[in-house]
Design an enzyme around this catalytic site. Structure first.
Site, short mmCIF file in Angstrom:
data_model
loop_
_atom_site.label_atom_id
_atom_site.label_comp_id
_atom_site.label_asym_id
_atom_site.label_seq_id
_atom_site.Cartn_x
_atom_site.Cartn_y
_atom_site.Cartn_z
N ALA A 74 34.36 -54.45 -24.20
CA ALA A 74 34.21 -53.76 -25.59
C ALA A 74 34.53 -54.83 -26.44
O ALA A 74 34.00 -54.96 -27.54
CB ALA A 74 34.70 -52.31 -25.26
N LEU A 75 35.68 -55.39 -26.40
CA LEU A 75 36.26 -56.33 -27.44
C LEU A 75 35.22 -57.55 -27.47
O LEU A 75 35.20 -57.82 -28.78
CB LEU A 75 37.57 -56.99 -27.14
CG LEU A 75 38.78 -55.90 -27.41
CD1 LEU A 75 39.96 -56.20 -26.58
CD2 LEU A 75 39.25 -55.62 -28.71
N HIS B 137 36.97 -52.79 -18.70
CA HIS B 137 35.90 -52.35 -19.81
C HIS B 137 36.66 -52.72 -21.31
O HIS B 137 35.79 -52.80 -22.25
CB HIS B 137 36.11 -50.67 -19.69
CG HIS B 137 37.12 -50.02 -19.83
ND1 HIS B 137 37.49 -49.29 -21.08
CD2 HIS B 137 38.43 -49.64 -18.95
CE1 HIS B 137 38.58 -48.90 -20.89
NE2 HIS B 137 39.11 -49.12 -19.71
N LYS B 138 37.80 -52.57 -21.38
CA LYS B 138 38.31 -52.94 -22.80
C LYS B 138 38.06 -54.44 -23.22
O LYS B 138 37.74 -54.53 -24.21
CB LYS B 138 39.79 -52.58 -22.88
CG LYS B 138 40.25 -52.55 -24.57
CD LYS B 138 41.74 -52.36 -24.48
CE LYS B 138 42.24 -53.71 -24.13
NZ LYS B 138 43.97 -53.37 -24.48
N THR B 139 38.14 -55.36 -22.25
CA THR B 139 37.81 -56.72 -22.72
C THR B 139 36.43 -56.88 -22.81
O THR B 139 35.94 -57.48 -23.84
CB THR B 139 38.30 -57.57 -21.48
OG1 THR B 139 39.87 -57.25 -21.26
CG2 THR B 139 37.98 -59.06 -21.60
#
Length: 264
Positions: free
Chosen positions: A160-161, A156-158
């Site tokens: 979003a980035l 999920h962080k990748t």
């Protein structure tokens, strides 16, 4: 800076900001971060294809920026076209990454190869340019998010980035620096995981791209330079008056280690 108002009652998933409303000083928190760390915003990334941004983001995981950039340069010199990396396979990609230094070469090689193989199988082309075709609307943002999340090994962080930096969509990535500072400020409960912290920020920060881009840039710099995992610089902190942890750190009454950095 603007703060998002609570949503009206409707059929929806639990709204984290209703459980944990932002404090009255949250607007000052946003503006002070930006004024201190990002008065002039850097330009977003400009990869011709978002696939380049995704792979560059994978290389940055648990790497310094210098090492990640060196790996990127060696990788793209070895494989001027991603088709060559697909043909070389995970072993070849791993050897290429190892030649540039840095950690987790095998894991990252597997991720990169898996993404390339997935795109070849599902789309017939090693490209993510189709993500730019989704409309710039909330629905289009979710379509782009879902397409990225379907790629193997992409967390999920990748997601979003890449949405924020490469597609200029108003995602709200939260790295370990931001999460650590948010918990020290007691913006969010200490027990929340990184995904819940990210969801909370997405709910309470207005949904325009520039505000979220500014918060991510300034929040990361704040955690890296001031609200550090070890020996935070509380006397120099622009948020000191809001922070319950500042006095505690000054007394040396808490451990120095903060939450573990996120792996993506």
């Amino acid at each position: 800076m603007p703060v998002r108002s609570p949503r009206p009652p409707s059929a929806r998933a639990p709204f984290l900001a209703e459980q944990n409303p932002p404090p009255a000083w949250f607007g000052d928190y946003l503006s002070r971060l930006r004024e201190t760390y990002a008065p002039e915003l850097p330009p977003p990334r400009s990869f011709p294809d978002p696939l380049g941004g995704l792979i560059r983001t994978i290389l940055s995981q648990q790497n310094t920026r210098r090492v990640a950039q060196r790996q990127w340069e060696v990788l793209t010199a070895t494989y001027p076209q991603w088709e060559a990396a697909l043909l070389d396979g995970p072993d070849g990609i791993e050897a290429t990454l190892k030649s540039a230094g840095g950690g987790l070469s095998r894991m990252k090689a597997d991720y990169i190869y898996g993404i390339l193989a997935h795109l070849e199988e599902r789309h017939g082309a090693l490209s993510l340019r189709f993500l730019r075709e989704f409309p710039y609307t909330p629905q289009g943002h979710e379509q782009a998010r879902a397409a990225l999340a379907a790629l193997p090994g992409v967390g999920h962080k990748t997601v979003a980035l890449v949405l924020l930096f490469d597609l200029r969509r108003p995602a709200m990535p939260v790295d370990g620096n931001m999460e650590r500072a948010a918990k020290r400020l007691e913006l969010v409960p200490a027990a929340w995981n990184s995904h819940k912290v990210e969801r909370w920020y997405a709910e309470v920060v207005t949904g325009d791209w520039e505000t979220r881009f500014a918060l991510h840039i300034s929040g990361v710099r704040h955690g890296r330079d001031t609200c550090r995992s070890k020996r935070p610089l509380c006397p120099a902190c622009p948020l000191r008056e809001f922070c319950p942890s500042a006095a505690i750190f000054g007394l040396g009454a808490v451990g120095e280690a903060g939450p573990p950095e996120l792996a993506g």
